[in-house]
Write a protein that holds these residues in place. Sequence first.
Motif, PDB file in Angstrom:
ATOM      1  N   LYS A 313      -9.991  -3.920 -10.054  1.00  0.00           N
ATOM      2  CA  LYS A 313     -11.261  -3.906 -10.781  1.00  0.00           C
ATOM      3  C   LYS A 313     -12.426  -3.796  -9.798  1.00  0.00           C
ATOM      4  N   PRO A 314     -13.488  -3.074 -10.180  1.00  0.00           N
ATOM      5  CA  PRO A 314     -14.659  -2.939  -9.304  1.00  0.00           C
ATOM      6  C   PRO A 314     -15.299  -4.295  -9.004  1.00  0.00           C
ATOM      7  N   THR A 315     -15.803  -4.423  -7.796  1.00  0.00           N
ATOM      8  CA  THR A 315     -16.536  -5.624  -7.390  1.00  0.00           C
ATOM      9  C   THR A 315     -17.849  -5.183  -6.753  1.00  0.00           C
ATOM     10  N   THR A 316     -18.709  -6.159  -6.482  1.00  0.00           N
ATOM     11  CA  THR A 316     -19.976  -5.841  -5.824  1.00  0.00           C
ATOM     12  C   THR A 316     -19.721  -5.265  -4.432  1.00  0.00           C
ATOM     13  N   GLU A 317     -18.771  -5.856  -3.728  1.00  0.00           N
ATOM     14  CA  GLU A 317     -18.441  -5.400  -2.380  1.00  0.00           C
ATOM     15  C   GLU A 317     -17.710  -4.050  -2.403  1.00  0.00           C
ATOM     16  N   ASN A 318     -16.936  -3.781  -3.446  1.00  0.00           N
ATOM     17  CA  ASN A 318     -16.160  -2.549  -3.558  1.00  0.00           C
ATOM     18  C   ASN A 318     -16.300  -1.977  -4.974  1.00  0.00           C
ATOM     19  N   PRO A 319     -17.430  -1.300  -5.225  1.00  0.00           N
ATOM     20  CA  PRO A 319     -17.690  -0.827  -6.594  1.00  0.00           C
ATOM     21  C   PRO A 319     -16.769   0.305  -7.050  1.00  0.00           C
ATOM     22  N   LYS A 320     -16.139   1.016  -6.103  1.00  0.00           N
ATOM     23  CA  LYS A 320     -15.253   2.122  -6.450  1.00  0.00           C
ATOM     24  C   LYS A 320     -13.893   1.939  -5.764  1.00  0.00           C
ATOM     25  N   PRO A 321     -13.144   0.962  -6.219  1.00  0.00           N
ATOM     26  CA  PRO A 321     -11.856   0.682  -5.561  1.00  0.00           C
ATOM     27  C   PRO A 321     -10.845   1.789  -5.814  1.00  0.00           C
ATOM     28  N   ARG A 322      -9.931   1.953  -4.851  1.00  0.00           N
ATOM     29  CA  ARG A 322      -8.849   2.912  -4.994  1.00  0.00           C
ATOM     30  C   ARG A 322      -7.534   2.204  -5.280  1.00  0.00           C
ATOM     31  N   ALA A 323      -6.703   2.846  -6.049  1.00  0.00           N
ATOM     32  CA  ALA A 323      -5.380   2.293  -6.305  1.00  0.00           C
ATOM     33  C   ALA A 323      -4.548   2.346  -5.026  1.00  0.00           C
ATOM     34  N   SER A 324      -3.727   1.340  -4.817  1.00  0.00           N
ATOM     35  CA  SER A 324      -2.858   1.317  -3.639  1.00  0.00           C
ATOM     36  C   SER A 324      -1.697   2.287  -3.826  1.00  0.00           C
ATOM     37  N   LEU A 325      -1.109   2.703  -2.709  1.00  0.00           N
ATOM     38  CA  LEU A 325       0.050   3.579  -2.760  1.00  0.00           C
ATOM     39  C   LEU A 325       1.334   2.764  -2.861  1.00  0.00           C
ATOM     40  N   VAL A 326       2.254   3.226  -3.661  1.00  0.00           N
ATOM     41  CA  VAL A 326       3.560   2.589  -3.744  1.00  0.00           C
ATOM     42  C   VAL A 326       4.309   2.893  -2.449  1.00  0.00           C
ATOM     43  N   PRO A 327       4.806   1.883  -1.761  1.00  0.00           N
ATOM     44  CA  PRO A 327       5.475   2.106  -0.474  1.00  0.00           C
ATOM     45  C   PRO A 327       6.623   3.109  -0.566  1.00  0.00           C
ATOM     46  N   ASN A 328       6.715   3.956   0.482  1.00  0.00           N
ATOM     47  CA  ASN A 328       7.811   4.906   0.639  1.00  0.00           C
ATOM     48  C   ASN A 328       7.974   5.849  -0.562  1.00  0.00           C
ATOM     49  N   SER A 329       6.824   6.275  -1.133  1.00  0.00           N
ATOM     50  CA  SER A 329       6.897   7.176  -2.292  1.00  0.00           C
ATOM     51  C   SER A 329       6.296   8.555  -1.990  1.00  0.00           C
ATOM     52  N   PHE A 330       5.971   8.811  -0.719  1.00  0.00           N
ATOM     53  CA  PHE A 330       5.329  10.070  -0.356  1.00  0.00           C
ATOM     54  C   PHE A 330       6.303  11.234  -0.493  1.00  0.00           C
ATOM     55  N   VAL A 331       5.844  12.318  -1.138  1.00  0.00           N
ATOM     56  CA  VAL A 331       6.678  13.493  -1.362  1.00  0.00           C
ATOM     57  C   VAL A 331       5.854  14.770  -1.230  1.00  0.00           C
ATOM     58  N   VAL A 332       6.549  15.852  -0.992  1.00  0.00           N
ATOM     59  CA  VAL A 332       5.980  17.191  -1.135  1.00  0.00           C
ATOM     60  C   VAL A 332       6.590  17.813  -2.380  1.00  0.00           C
ATOM     61  N   LEU A 333       5.749  18.218  -3.307  1.00  0.00           N
ATOM     62  CA  LEU A 333       6.210  18.901  -4.511  1.00  0.00           C
ATOM     63  C   LEU A 333       6.391  20.376  -4.204  1.00  0.00           C
ATOM     64  N   VAL A 334       7.496  20.943  -4.635  1.00  0.00           N
ATOM     65  CA  VAL A 334       7.741  22.386  -4.494  1.00  0.00           C
ATOM     66  C   VAL A 334       7.605  22.995  -5.880  1.00  0.00           C
ATOM     67  N   ILE A 335       6.644  23.915  -6.020  1.00  0.00           N
ATOM     68  CA  ILE A 335       6.358  24.552  -7.317  1.00  0.00           C
ATOM     69  C   ILE A 335       6.879  25.972  -7.270  1.00  0.00           C
ATOM     70  N   ASP A 336       7.639  26.321  -8.306  1.00  0.00           N
ATOM     71  CA  ASP A 336       8.284  27.631  -8.316  1.00  0.00           C
ATOM     72  C   ASP A 336       8.263  28.185  -9.740  1.00  0.00           C
ATOM     73  N   LYS A 337       8.556  29.477  -9.858  1.00  0.00           N
ATOM     74  CA  LYS A 337       8.693  30.099 -11.179  1.00  0.00           C
ATOM     75  C   LYS A 337       9.936  29.543 -11.859  1.00  0.00           C
ATOM     76  N   LYS A 338       9.838  29.404 -13.152  1.00  0.00           N
ATOM     77  CA  LYS A 338      11.012  28.951 -13.924  1.00  0.00           C
ATOM     78  C   LYS A 338      12.114  30.003 -13.896  1.00  0.00           C
TER      79      LYS A 338
END
Length: 338
Positions: A313-338
């Motif tokens: 939730k926004p606070t005075t100190e951090n009015p625009k907080p970012r969601a944290s990343l889920v650990p070890n969830s980084f991926v590269v998506l490969v987009i291709d034609k069906k």
Amino acid sequence: MKKLLFLLLIGFSFASAISQNYTISKKIKIAGDGGWDYLAVDDVNQHLFVSHGNVVNVVDLKTDQIMATIPDTNGVHGIAIANDLNKAFISNGKDNSVSIINLNTFELIEKVAIDGKNPDAILYDTFSKKVFTYNGNSSDATVLDAVSNKVIKNIPLGGKPEFSVTNTKGLIYVNIENTNEIKTINATKLIVTATWNIAPGEEPSGLAIDLVTNRLFSVCGNNIMVVVNALNGKIIKTLPIGEGCDGAAFDAKKKLVFSSNGEGTITVVKEENENLFSVLETVQTQKGARTIALNKTTNQLYLSTANFGEKPKPTTENPKPRASLVPNSFVVLVIDKK
């Protein structure tokens, strides 16, 4: 009744024509929990360079395996590939430097300090054999001689530069995010030669070019793509795109423009001719997948992202907080034609 049936058939045909042709074909999992920015494809060697925290991961696109990790790229943003020189140039935003890497061994050739602050997007121009870093905190571009690795000049840009493309004939184009402009740079004289306002586009980020029709495609923060005549700066067309765009790519074979949107979509635009453009489809990707790279050999698209936790939730100190990343969830998506 016949008229109604005809209209229904027309509607069905139109819906079929714009049904989704692209999809996520696979995900390449990469260890580590750092953030990300640009990706770059080495088309000659079929390697994918992925900015990731303070390293760059190199993926062998023939096996989808990590083949190297380039360290000490503090605050990495972008990667520019120079196959003719067997080099990759990496912009390190937090220590104001460029790492120059051997494309075969992935070893460091040299790390060059620059005067510009927070180098972000980076471009290699084959015509001039120069590298341009676009420095977000000093509103300028630093130019390096790609052969000698020496800094040549800083070019004032009068605003925060974003992505850049070359016409391969001596002219460079760069989006200026906070002034809603595209600036052109003479790659030989190293001066700004034109400034084009692209209103109604606001906060332009990703940029792509069709070298045949001389059309620029600038994706903007107010959810539109602006098509610009690269010869005179005239606006040809504006088209709707998704929320949170940060990247653009152009498939010259299929005459398709792609806008990668952080909301979790790709907007696909079809170029029928130099003056006729239309939105072809919206591809579902994954939240946070905001930058994009095109493999010109396979026509596949790559986007990096991760899973997100709950947003505080926004606070005075951090009015625009970012969601944290889920650990070890980084991926590269490969987009291709069906």
